[in-house]
Every structure is written in C-alpha cells, then in structure tokens.
Design a protein around this motif. Structure first.
Motif, PDB file in Angstrom:
ATOM      1  N   HIS A  32       0.330  -1.375  -0.013  1.00 19.29           N
ATOM      2  CA  HIS A  32       0.174   0.080  -0.066  1.00 19.29           C
ATOM      3  C   HIS A  32       0.709   1.092  -0.035  1.00 19.29           C
ATOM      4  CE1 HIS A  32      -3.465   3.075   1.182  1.00 19.29           C
ATOM      5  NE2 HIS A  32      -2.194   3.205   1.399  1.00 19.29           N
ATOM      6  N   LEU A  33       2.145   1.616   0.665  1.00 18.12           N
ATOM      7  CA  LEU A  33       2.562   2.607   1.167  1.00 18.12           C
ATOM      8  C   LEU A  33       3.592   2.542  -0.559  1.00 18.12           C
ATOM      9  CD1 LEU A  33       3.541   2.508   4.462  1.00 18.12           C
ATOM     10  CD2 LEU A  33       1.794   4.091   3.790  1.00 18.12           C
ATOM     11  N   ALA A  34       3.619   1.429  -0.916  1.00  9.04           N
ATOM     12  CA  ALA A  34       4.693   1.396  -2.351  1.00  9.04           C
ATOM     13  C   ALA A  34       3.910   1.739  -3.365  1.00  9.04           C
ATOM     14  CB  ALA A  34       5.744   0.664  -1.890  1.00  9.04           C
ATOM     15  N   GLY A  35       2.367   1.225  -3.411  1.00  2.00           N
ATOM     16  CA  GLY A  35       1.593   2.233  -4.113  1.00  2.00           C
ATOM     17  C   GLY A  35       1.774   0.976  -5.115  1.00  2.00           C
ATOM     18  N   VAL A  36       1.860  -0.019  -4.421  1.00  5.62           N
ATOM     19  CA  VAL A  36       1.537  -1.727  -5.998  1.00  5.62           C
ATOM     20  C   VAL A  36       1.314  -2.604  -5.061  1.00  5.62           C
ATOM     21  CG1 VAL A  36       4.276  -1.723  -6.630  1.00  5.62           C
ATOM     22  CG2 VAL A  36       3.373  -2.659  -4.865  1.00  5.62           C
ATOM     23  N   THR A  61       8.781   1.087  -9.204  1.00  5.65           N
ATOM     24  CA  THR A  61       8.539   0.212  -8.123  1.00  5.65           C
ATOM     25  C   THR A  61       9.314  -0.337  -7.164  1.00  5.65           C
ATOM     26  OG1 THR A  61       6.473  -0.152 -10.058  1.00  5.65           O
ATOM     27  CG2 THR A  61       7.267  -1.493  -7.678  1.00  5.65           C
ATOM     28  N   LEU A  62      10.590  -0.388  -7.504  1.00 14.07           N
ATOM     29  CA  LEU A  62      11.814  -0.860  -7.168  1.00 14.07           C
ATOM     30  C   LEU A  62      12.010  -0.205  -6.306  1.00 14.07           C
ATOM     31  CD1 LEU A  62      13.280  -3.378  -6.365  1.00 14.07           C
ATOM     32  CD2 LEU A  62      14.970  -2.541  -7.969  1.00 14.07           C
ATOM     33  N   LEU A  63      11.903   1.672  -6.664  1.00 16.55           N
ATOM     34  CA  LEU A  63      12.708   2.530  -5.629  1.00 16.55           C
ATOM     35  C   LEU A  63      11.610   3.298  -4.453  1.00 16.55           C
ATOM     36  CD1 LEU A  63      13.834   4.307  -7.910  1.00 16.55           C
ATOM     37  CD2 LEU A  63      15.592   3.577  -6.511  1.00 16.55           C
ATOM     38  N   ALA A  64      10.221   2.636  -5.015  1.00 14.77           N
ATOM     39  CA  ALA A  64       9.501   2.767  -4.005  1.00 14.77           C
ATOM     40  C   ALA A  64       9.233   2.209  -3.169  1.00 14.77           C
ATOM     41  CB  ALA A  64       7.831   2.891  -4.508  1.00 14.77           C
ATOM     42  N   VAL A  65       9.613   0.518  -2.937  1.00  9.74           N
ATOM     43  CA  VAL A  65       9.543  -0.286  -2.002  1.00  9.74           C
ATOM     44  C   VAL A  65      10.756  -0.037  -0.689  1.00  9.74           C
ATOM     45  CG1 VAL A  65      10.271  -2.452  -1.912  1.00  9.74           C
ATOM     46  CG2 VAL A  65       8.607  -1.770  -3.213  1.00  9.74           C
ATOM     47  N   CYS A  66      12.161   0.182  -1.303  1.00  8.51           N
ATOM     48  CA  CYS A  66      12.807   0.908  -0.736  1.00  8.51           C
ATOM     49  C   CYS A  66      12.324   1.872   0.112  1.00  8.51           C
ATOM     50  CB  CYS A  66      14.841   1.058  -1.548  1.00  8.51           C
ATOM     51  SG  CYS A  66      15.369  -0.720  -2.434  1.00  8.51           S
ATOM     52  N   GLU A  67      12.263   2.645  -0.464  1.00  9.37           N
ATOM     53  CA  GLU A  67      11.492   4.443  -0.084  1.00  9.37           C
ATOM     54  C   GLU A  67      11.071   2.926   1.096  1.00  9.37           C
ATOM     55  OE1 GLU A  67       9.197   8.338  -0.399  1.00  9.37           O
ATOM     56  OE2 GLU A  67      10.783   7.539  -1.642  1.00  9.37           O
ATOM     57  N   VAL A  68       9.987   2.756   1.161  1.00  8.98           N
ATOM     58  CA  VAL A  68       9.591   2.434   2.353  1.00  8.98           C
ATOM     59  C   VAL A  68       9.909   1.540   3.066  1.00  8.98           C
ATOM     60  CG1 VAL A  68       6.885   1.216   3.031  1.00  8.98           C
ATOM     61  CG2 VAL A  68       7.052   2.447   1.138  1.00  8.98           C
ATOM     62  N   LEU A  69      10.627   0.634   2.864  1.00 12.52           N
ATOM     63  CA  LEU A  69      11.563   0.116   4.318  1.00 12.52           C
ATOM     64  C   LEU A  69      13.393   0.714   3.824  1.00 12.52           C
ATOM     65  CD1 LEU A  69      11.055  -3.497   2.142  1.00 12.52           C
ATOM     66  CD2 LEU A  69       9.981  -2.957   3.908  1.00 12.52           C
ATOM     67  N   GLU A  70      13.369   1.698   3.583  1.00 15.43           N
ATOM     68  CA  GLU A  70      14.392   2.598   4.134  1.00 15.43           C
ATOM     69  C   GLU A  70      15.425   1.296   4.152  1.00 15.43           C
ATOM     70  OE1 GLU A  70      13.444   3.243   8.099  1.00 15.43           O
ATOM     71  OE2 GLU A  70      12.383   5.372   7.504  1.00 15.43           O
ATOM     72  N   ILE A  71      16.257   1.245   3.018  1.00 16.70           N
ATOM     73  CA  ILE A  71      17.229   0.712   2.737  1.00 16.70           C
ATOM     74  C   ILE A  71      17.902   1.197   1.064  1.00 16.70           C
ATOM     75  CG2 ILE A  71      16.661  -1.674   3.611  1.00 16.70           C
ATOM     76  CD1 ILE A  71      15.349  -3.243   0.838  1.00 16.70           C
ATOM     77  N   ASP A  72      18.511   1.171   0.939  1.00 14.81           N
ATOM     78  CA  ASP A  72      18.933   1.470  -0.003  1.00 14.81           C
ATOM     79  C   ASP A  72      19.584   0.518  -1.323  1.00 14.81           C
ATOM     80  OD1 ASP A  72      21.320   3.839  -1.554  1.00 14.81           O
ATOM     81  OD2 ASP A  72      22.015   1.469  -1.109  1.00 14.81           O
TER      82      ASP A  72
END
Length: 84
Positions: A32-36, A61-72
């Motif tokens: 939800h937070l990543a928009g997928v 999409t990958l960048l959005a997931v990484c942002e949500v998870l706070e990973i590089d």
C-alpha cells in the motif's frame, strides 16, 4: 544465465522480507505504501514475476519499495549477475 537470475531474484526477495520484518510491517502495508498491489509485493518476496520466472520490477516500483523499507537500492541489488 537464467538460473543465476532466478537465484539472485530469490536472494532479493529474502532481503525484502528481512527488511520488512525489521520494520514490523505486513506485506499488504508495504504494498500500500509503495503503491503496488499486495499480490505483486508478495511475488517480489518470492523473487518471482510469475511461477518459474525471475522478478523484473519497474525501477520506479523498486525504488518506492526501498523507500518504504528504508533500504538502499544498491544494497538490495548487491551481487547481481553480469548481463553478458
């Protein structure tokens, strides 16, 4: 080469799962937070696009997931097989 990508995709899926668990989030919440779609994110954690096919998400999409998870993203993709 294909087997290398499948193995790498599964490793990325495990990294996503571990990052999500560290954050204490459900798969649905990350999606939800990543928009997928939730199903899409579930497949990411399995390292698949569809059964037997390595995942291949869009960069956005990958960048959005990484942002949500706070990973590089570079850390997530570390150890990627060479393309040639």
């Amino acid at each position: 080469m294909e087997d290398e990508w499948k193995t790498f995709s599964r490793e990325v899926g495990v990294r996503l799962q571990q990052a999500r668990q560290r954050k204490g989030l459900s798969q649905e919440r990350v999606a939800h937070l990543a928009g997928v779609a939730g199903f899409t994110y579930q497949k990411f954690e399995k390292g698949e696009s569809r059964p037997g096919v390595a995942m291949n998400p869009r960069l956005q999409t990958l960048l959005a997931v990484c942002e949500v998870l706070e990973i590089d993203v570079a850390t997530l993709l570390e150890g990627a097989p060479r393309l040639t």
